[in-house]
Motif scaffolding. Structure first.
Motif, PDB file in Angstrom:
ATOM      1  N   LEU A  14      10.988  11.974  -7.072  1.00 16.95           N
ATOM      2  CA  LEU A  14      11.753  10.752  -7.312  1.00 16.95           C
ATOM      3  C   LEU A  14      13.109  10.827  -6.612  1.00 16.95           C
ATOM      4  CD1 LEU A  14      12.244   8.041  -8.880  1.00 16.95           C
ATOM      5  CD2 LEU A  14      13.245   9.472 -10.661  1.00 16.95           C
ATOM      6  N   CYS A  15      13.801  11.949  -6.778  1.00 11.05           N
ATOM      7  CA  CYS A  15      15.113  12.113  -6.130  1.00 11.05           C
ATOM      8  C   CYS A  15      14.990  12.102  -4.619  1.00 11.05           C
ATOM      9  CB  CYS A  15      15.767  13.410  -6.603  1.00 11.05           C
ATOM     10  SG  CYS A  15      16.238  13.372  -8.344  1.00 11.05           S
ATOM     11  N   GLN A  16      13.939  12.729  -4.108  1.00 11.19           N
ATOM     12  CA  GLN A  16      13.725  12.755  -2.664  1.00 11.19           C
ATOM     13  C   GLN A  16      13.450  11.344  -2.131  1.00 11.19           C
ATOM     14  OE1 GLN A  16      10.387  15.142  -1.489  1.00 11.19           O
ATOM     15  NE2 GLN A  16      11.082  15.314   0.628  1.00 11.19           N
ATOM     16  N   ARG A  17      12.647  10.579  -2.845  1.00 10.47           N
ATOM     17  CA  ARG A  17      12.366   9.201  -2.436  1.00 10.47           C
ATOM     18  C   ARG A  17      13.626   8.348  -2.461  1.00 10.47           C
ATOM     19  NH1 ARG A  17       6.807   7.001  -5.234  1.00 10.47           N
ATOM     20  NH2 ARG A  17       5.377   8.529  -4.336  1.00 10.47           N
ATOM     21  N   LEU A  18      14.400   8.461  -3.542  1.00  8.83           N
ATOM     22  CA  LEU A  18      15.633   7.676  -3.640  1.00  8.83           C
ATOM     23  C   LEU A  18      16.569   7.978  -2.475  1.00  8.83           C
ATOM     24  CD1 LEU A  18      16.386   7.882  -7.467  1.00  8.83           C
ATOM     25  CD2 LEU A  18      15.800   5.825  -6.180  1.00  8.83           C
ATOM     26  N   SER A  19      16.749   9.244  -2.186  1.00  9.74           N
ATOM     27  CA  SER A  19      17.652   9.638  -1.117  1.00  9.74           C
ATOM     28  C   SER A  19      17.145   9.174   0.248  1.00  9.74           C
ATOM     29  CB  SER A  19      17.821  11.153  -1.123  1.00  9.74           C
ATOM     30  OG  SER A  19      18.566  11.580  -0.020  1.00  9.74           O
ATOM     31  N   HIS A  20      15.888   9.439   0.533  1.00 17.16           N
ATOM     32  CA  HIS A  20      15.333   9.096   1.846  1.00 17.16           C
ATOM     33  C   HIS A  20      15.258   7.583   2.045  1.00 17.16           C
ATOM     34  CE1 HIS A  20      12.079   8.178   4.701  1.00 17.16           C
ATOM     35  NE2 HIS A  20      12.597   9.185   5.380  1.00 17.16           N
ATOM     36  N   GLY A  44      16.837  -0.103  -6.522  1.00 15.95           N
ATOM     37  CA  GLY A  44      16.458   1.173  -7.139  1.00 15.95           C
ATOM     38  C   GLY A  44      14.967   1.290  -7.350  1.00 15.95           C
ATOM     39  N   SER A  45      14.325   0.215  -7.781  1.00 11.88           N
ATOM     40  CA  SER A  45      12.869   0.235  -7.967  1.00 11.88           C
ATOM     41  C   SER A  45      12.152   0.421  -6.634  1.00 11.88           C
ATOM     42  CB  SER A  45      12.396  -1.062  -8.620  1.00 11.88           C
ATOM     43  OG  SER A  45      12.962  -1.209  -9.884  1.00 11.88           O
ATOM     44  N   HIS A  46      12.604  -0.305  -5.619  1.00 12.62           N
ATOM     45  CA  HIS A  46      11.969  -0.161  -4.309  1.00 12.62           C
ATOM     46  C   HIS A  46      12.120   1.263  -3.790  1.00 12.62           C
ATOM     47  CE1 HIS A  46      11.569  -0.379   0.080  1.00 12.62           C
ATOM     48  NE2 HIS A  46      10.695  -1.346  -0.155  1.00 12.62           N
ATOM     49  N   ALA A  47      13.329   1.790  -3.864  1.00 12.19           N
ATOM     50  CA  ALA A  47      13.574   3.136  -3.341  1.00 12.19           C
ATOM     51  C   ALA A  47      12.817   4.195  -4.133  1.00 12.19           C
ATOM     52  CB  ALA A  47      15.070   3.441  -3.361  1.00 12.19           C
ATOM     53  N   ALA A  48      12.650   3.993  -5.433  1.00 12.48           N
ATOM     54  CA  ALA A  48      11.965   4.987  -6.258  1.00 12.48           C
ATOM     55  C   ALA A  48      10.454   4.959  -6.081  1.00 12.48           C
ATOM     56  CB  ALA A  48      12.311   4.770  -7.729  1.00 12.48           C
ATOM     57  N   PHE A  49       9.877   3.788  -5.909  1.00 14.28           N
ATOM     58  CA  PHE A  49       8.422   3.674  -5.876  1.00 14.28           C
ATOM     59  C   PHE A  49       7.837   3.622  -4.469  1.00 14.28           C
ATOM     60  CE2 PHE A  49       9.361   1.984 -10.168  1.00 14.28           C
ATOM     61  CZ  PHE A  49       8.689   2.963 -10.878  1.00 14.28           C
ATOM     62  N   ARG A  50       8.642   3.424  -3.441  1.00 15.59           N
ATOM     63  CA  ARG A  50       8.101   3.402  -2.079  1.00 15.59           C
ATOM     64  C   ARG A  50       7.924   4.828  -1.613  1.00 15.59           C
ATOM     65  NH1 ARG A  50       7.801   3.400   3.044  1.00 15.59           N
ATOM     66  NH2 ARG A  50       7.025   1.679   4.265  1.00 15.59           N
ATOM     67  N   ARG A 110       0.821  -1.212   0.000  1.00 19.25           N
ATOM     68  CA  ARG A 110       0.000   0.000   0.000  1.00 19.25           C
ATOM     69  C   ARG A 110       0.852   1.258   0.000  1.00 19.25           C
ATOM     70  NH1 ARG A 110      -3.150  -1.821   5.161  1.00 19.25           N
ATOM     71  NH2 ARG A 110      -0.976  -2.212   5.572  1.00 19.25           N
ATOM     72  N   ARG A 111       2.142   1.134   0.309  1.00 19.12           N
ATOM     73  CA  ARG A 111       3.025   2.290   0.391  1.00 19.12           C
ATOM     74  C   ARG A 111       3.779   2.549  -0.913  1.00 19.12           C
ATOM     75  NH1 ARG A 111       2.507   5.925   3.590  1.00 19.12           N
ATOM     76  NH2 ARG A 111       4.719   6.294   3.650  1.00 19.12           N
ATOM     77  N   PHE A 112       3.408   1.869  -1.992  1.00 21.57           N
ATOM     78  CA  PHE A 112       4.098   2.053  -3.262  1.00 21.57           C
ATOM     79  C   PHE A 112       3.243   2.880  -4.207  1.00 21.57           C
ATOM     80  CE2 PHE A 112       6.357  -1.506  -1.535  1.00 21.57           C
ATOM     81  CZ  PHE A 112       7.651  -1.312  -1.960  1.00 21.57           C
ATOM     82  N   GLY A 113       3.879   3.737  -4.973  1.00 22.25           N
ATOM     83  CA  GLY A 113       3.191   4.555  -5.951  1.00 22.25           C
ATOM     84  C   GLY A 113       4.205   5.246  -6.850  1.00 22.25           C
ATOM     85  N   VAL A 114       3.714   5.724  -7.958  1.00 17.89           N
ATOM     86  CA  VAL A 114       4.583   6.404  -8.928  1.00 17.89           C
ATOM     87  C   VAL A 114       4.855   7.821  -8.433  1.00 17.89           C
ATOM     88  CG1 VAL A 114       4.747   7.174 -11.324  1.00 17.89           C
ATOM     89  CG2 VAL A 114       3.599   5.024 -10.777  1.00 17.89           C
ATOM     90  N   PRO A 115       6.106   8.255  -8.450  1.00 14.48           N
ATOM     91  CA  PRO A 115       6.403   9.640  -8.047  1.00 14.48           C
ATOM     92  C   PRO A 115       5.792  10.636  -9.032  1.00 14.48           C
ATOM     93  CG  PRO A 115       8.417   8.473  -8.694  1.00 14.48           C
ATOM     94  CD  PRO A 115       7.302   7.505  -8.780  1.00 14.48           C
ATOM     95  N   ARG A 116       5.371  11.788  -8.510  1.00 10.98           N
ATOM     96  CA  ARG A 116       4.705  12.780  -9.360  1.00 10.98           C
ATOM     97  C   ARG A 116       5.647  13.517 -10.287  1.00 10.98           C
ATOM     98  NH1 ARG A 116       1.572  15.264  -4.334  1.00 10.98           N
ATOM     99  NH2 ARG A 116       3.735  15.219  -3.711  1.00 10.98           N
ATOM    100  N   ASN A 117       6.875  13.719  -9.840  1.00 12.12           N
ATOM    101  CA  ASN A 117       7.830  14.461 -10.662  1.00 12.12           C
ATOM    102  C   ASN A 117       9.253  14.018 -10.321  1.00 12.12           C
ATOM    103  OD1 ASN A 117       8.494  15.820  -8.250  1.00 12.12           O
ATOM    104  ND2 ASN A 117       6.945  17.407  -8.676  1.00 12.12           N
ATOM    105  N   PHE A 118      10.205  14.583 -11.031  1.00 13.25           N
ATOM    106  CA  PHE A 118      11.603  14.195 -10.846  1.00 13.25           C
ATOM    107  C   PHE A 118      12.119  14.563  -9.464  1.00 13.25           C
ATOM    108  CE2 PHE A 118      16.220  14.847 -11.423  1.00 13.25           C
ATOM    109  CZ  PHE A 118      16.554  13.549 -11.784  1.00 13.25           C
ATOM    110  N   GLY A 119      11.671  15.679  -8.930  1.00 14.64           N
ATOM    111  CA  GLY A 119      12.094  16.103  -7.593  1.00 14.64           C
ATOM    112  C   GLY A 119      11.652  15.116  -6.528  1.00 14.64           C
TER     113      GLY A 119
END
Length: 191
Positions: free
Chosen positions: A69-75, A170-176, A58-67
């Motif tokens: 996405l970068c925030q999700r990857l980092s966090h 990378g997929s987990h970090a980007a979509f979670r 339930r915590r997975f979804g497509v990021p709205r924008n590139f910013g």
């Protein structure tokens, strides 16, 4: 006739946060000598987040924008660092189990290292008048094992593990999605 023992409560109760890696923290670091490697492993073990939270669909979804996405990857890379380490180790284990020749190559290498260790405890090895130190003997064991690793496709296995790790983590970090903050803060919406 003896009554059957009921299963432990934590096996079937999802509300208890039973840690499946609890034995790892007491057994594996005990095998390592005290030092930075042991401290690092204990820190990684202590930092494992609950796997239920890690895999919550339930915590997975497509990021709205590139910013975002970068925030999700980092966090997520920082937040789930220890979990990602265990995913990486699982992919290595999968690669080894599915490649028997690679297991044989590793067995040859570690067997040679074990023989060198035993031999170094007894007496120094003298070859053609030259005394070989244990470091030279380990290098020789690696050199002898190198063709076996090449035949086993160790290079391809290394790059497969790295690629699979990059894709999975990378997929987990980007979509979670990010965890909601515990404290109320001012959140700015993208325009």
């Amino acid at each position: 006739m003896a009554a059957a023992k009921p299963p432990p409560e934590h096996l079937f109760n999802p509300t208890t946060d039973s840690d499946p890696l609890a034995g790892l923290g007491t057994k594996l670091p005990a095998m390592l000598p005290p030092g930075p490697a042991r401290q690092w492993l204990e820190a990684r073990r202590a930092g494992v987040r609950p796997w239920g939270s890690f895999l919550d669909q339930r915590r997975f979804g497509v990021p709205r924008n590139f910013g975002e996405l970068c925030q999700r990857l980092s966090h997520n890379a920082e937040h789930f660092q220890s979990n990602y380490l265990f995913v990486f180790l699982g992919l290595i284990l999968y690669c080894l189990v599915t490649s028997p020749l690679l297991l044989v190559a590793l067995g040859v290498f570690f067997g040679a290292c074990y023989v060198v260790r035993l031999r170094a405890q007894q007496a120094p090895l003298v070859l053609l008048g030259w005394e070989l130190t244990p470091a030279h003997q380990y290098g020789l064991a690696g050199g002898v094992s190198l063709p076996v690793f090449w035949l086993a496709g160790a290079g391809a296995a290394v790059f497969w593990v790295l690629g699979a790790t990059l894709v999975v983590i990378g997929s987990h970090a980007a979509f979670r999605q990010l965890e909601p903050p515990d404290t109320p803060e001012l959140q700015m919406e993208p325009v």
